[in-house]
Scaffold this motif. Structure first.
Motif, PDB file in Angstrom:
ATOM      1  N   ARG A 108       7.691   0.520   9.620  1.00  0.00           N
ATOM      2  CA  ARG A 108       6.674  -0.177   8.858  1.00  0.00           C
ATOM      3  C   ARG A 108       6.655  -1.790   9.357  1.00  0.00           C
ATOM      4  NH1 ARG A 108       8.283  -3.344   5.310  1.00  0.00           N
ATOM      5  NH2 ARG A 108       6.953  -4.710   4.234  1.00  0.00           N
TER       6      ARG A 108
ATOM      7  N   GLN B  27       2.998   3.533   2.830  1.00  0.00           N
ATOM      8  CA  GLN B  27       1.739   2.968   3.278  1.00  0.00           C
ATOM      9  C   GLN B  27       0.777   3.082   2.218  1.00  0.00           C
ATOM     10  OE1 GLN B  27       1.175   5.142   7.033  1.00  0.00           O
ATOM     11  NE2 GLN B  27       1.700   3.384   8.113  1.00  0.00           N
TER      12      GLN B  27
ATOM     13  N   GLU C 143       1.523   0.577  -0.617  1.00  0.00           N
ATOM     14  CA  GLU C 143       1.253  -0.678   0.007  1.00  0.00           C
ATOM     15  C   GLU C 143      -0.403  -0.887   0.072  1.00  0.00           C
ATOM     16  OE1 GLU C 143       2.648  -1.429   3.888  1.00  0.00           O
ATOM     17  OE2 GLU C 143       4.438  -2.368   2.750  1.00  0.00           O
TER      18      GLU C 143
ATOM     19  N   TYR D 197      -2.166  -4.092  -6.370  1.00  0.00           N
ATOM     20  CA  TYR D 197      -1.191  -4.880  -7.161  1.00  0.00           C
ATOM     21  C   TYR D 197      -1.903  -5.567  -8.145  1.00  0.00           C
ATOM     22  CZ  TYR D 197       3.016  -7.212  -8.469  1.00  0.00           C
ATOM     23  OH  TYR D 197       4.105  -7.850  -9.146  1.00  0.00           O
TER      24      TYR D 197
ATOM     25  N   SER E 263       1.245 -10.657   4.336  1.00  0.00           N
ATOM     26  CA  SER E 263       2.058  -9.363   4.004  1.00  0.00           C
ATOM     27  C   SER E 263       1.948  -8.942   2.592  1.00  0.00           C
ATOM     28  CB  SER E 263       3.558  -9.704   4.435  1.00  0.00           C
ATOM     29  OG  SER E 263       4.004 -10.750   3.628  1.00  0.00           O
ATOM     30  N   VAL E 264       2.079  -7.731   2.436  1.00  0.00           N
ATOM     31  CA  VAL E 264       1.691  -7.288   0.926  1.00  0.00           C
ATOM     32  C   VAL E 264       3.045  -8.107   0.042  1.00  0.00           C
ATOM     33  CG1 VAL E 264       2.381  -5.290  -0.675  1.00  0.00           C
ATOM     34  CG2 VAL E 264       1.099  -5.016   1.602  1.00  0.00           C
ATOM     35  N   GLU E 265       4.280  -8.436   0.645  1.00  0.00           N
ATOM     36  CA  GLU E 265       5.055  -9.124  -0.397  1.00  0.00           C
ATOM     37  C   GLU E 265       4.662 -10.327  -0.534  1.00  0.00           C
ATOM     38  OE1 GLU E 265       5.866  -7.538   2.729  1.00  0.00           O
ATOM     39  OE2 GLU E 265       6.953  -5.774   2.088  1.00  0.00           O
TER      40      GLU E 265
ATOM     41  N   LYS F 183       1.896 -10.399  -3.154  1.00  0.00           N
ATOM     42  CA  LYS F 183       2.366  -9.937  -4.640  1.00  0.00           C
ATOM     43  C   LYS F 183       3.185 -11.134  -4.970  1.00  0.00           C
ATOM     44  CE  LYS F 183       3.305  -5.119  -3.971  1.00  0.00           C
ATOM     45  NZ  LYS F 183       4.349  -3.938  -4.059  1.00  0.00           N
TER      46      LYS F 183
END
Length: 143
Positions: A72, A97, A100, A104, A121-123, A126
């Motif tokens: 990933r 995936q 993600e 969220y 990025s997803v992080e 979030k």
């Protein structure tokens, strides 16, 4: 290393991870940090296909979960992992995936939707959504 202690060849998935990391312009340390599940030293061991024990190279390979997160991080597809003979890691990557892609953020909230649609990025997205929610909660508590 002596001829009797030659390093083993890395497995196909290790070569794939290394090439993809290099293509993204990441060092092992950067990739490991982004993965969130592998330390830089372990990332190197996995790419090399061995670790050293008492001065002797010993074969090693990533566990399925580690490999899925590494893939990933360097944007490999599950299909590439299957081609490398790591179907179980590919299944884990597919689930990562799916998770993600699940929003969220509350997309009906203008600020959360804006944060979620940012090219991060997803992080990071979030984290921003969490900060927005915390700020909203503090605003309600002080009113």
């Amino acid at each position: 290393m002596t001829a009797q202690h030659a390093a083993p060849e890395p497995p196909p998935e290790a070569v794939l991870i290394r090439r993809a990391r290099q293509a993204r312009g990441l060092t092992r340390a950067e990739a490991a940090e982004r993965s969130g599940v592998v330390k830089a030293s372990r990332w190197g061991q996995i790419e090399n296909g061995y670790l050293m024990k008492a001065g002797v190279p010993v074969k090693t390979r990533a566990g399925d979960m580690q490999l899925a997160h590494m893939a990933r991080t360097v944007s490999l597809s599950p299909e590439r992992l299957v081609e490398a003979g790591r179907s179980d890691a590919a299944e884990i990557l597919r689930e990562i995936q799916v998770q993600e892609r699940a929003p969220y953020a509350d997309l009906s909230d203008r600020l959360e939707r804006t944060a979620w649609e940012m090219p991060l990025s997803v992080e990071d997205r979030k984290l921003i959504v969490d900060m927005l929610r915390e700020a909203k909660a503090q605003g309600r508590n002080s009113a």
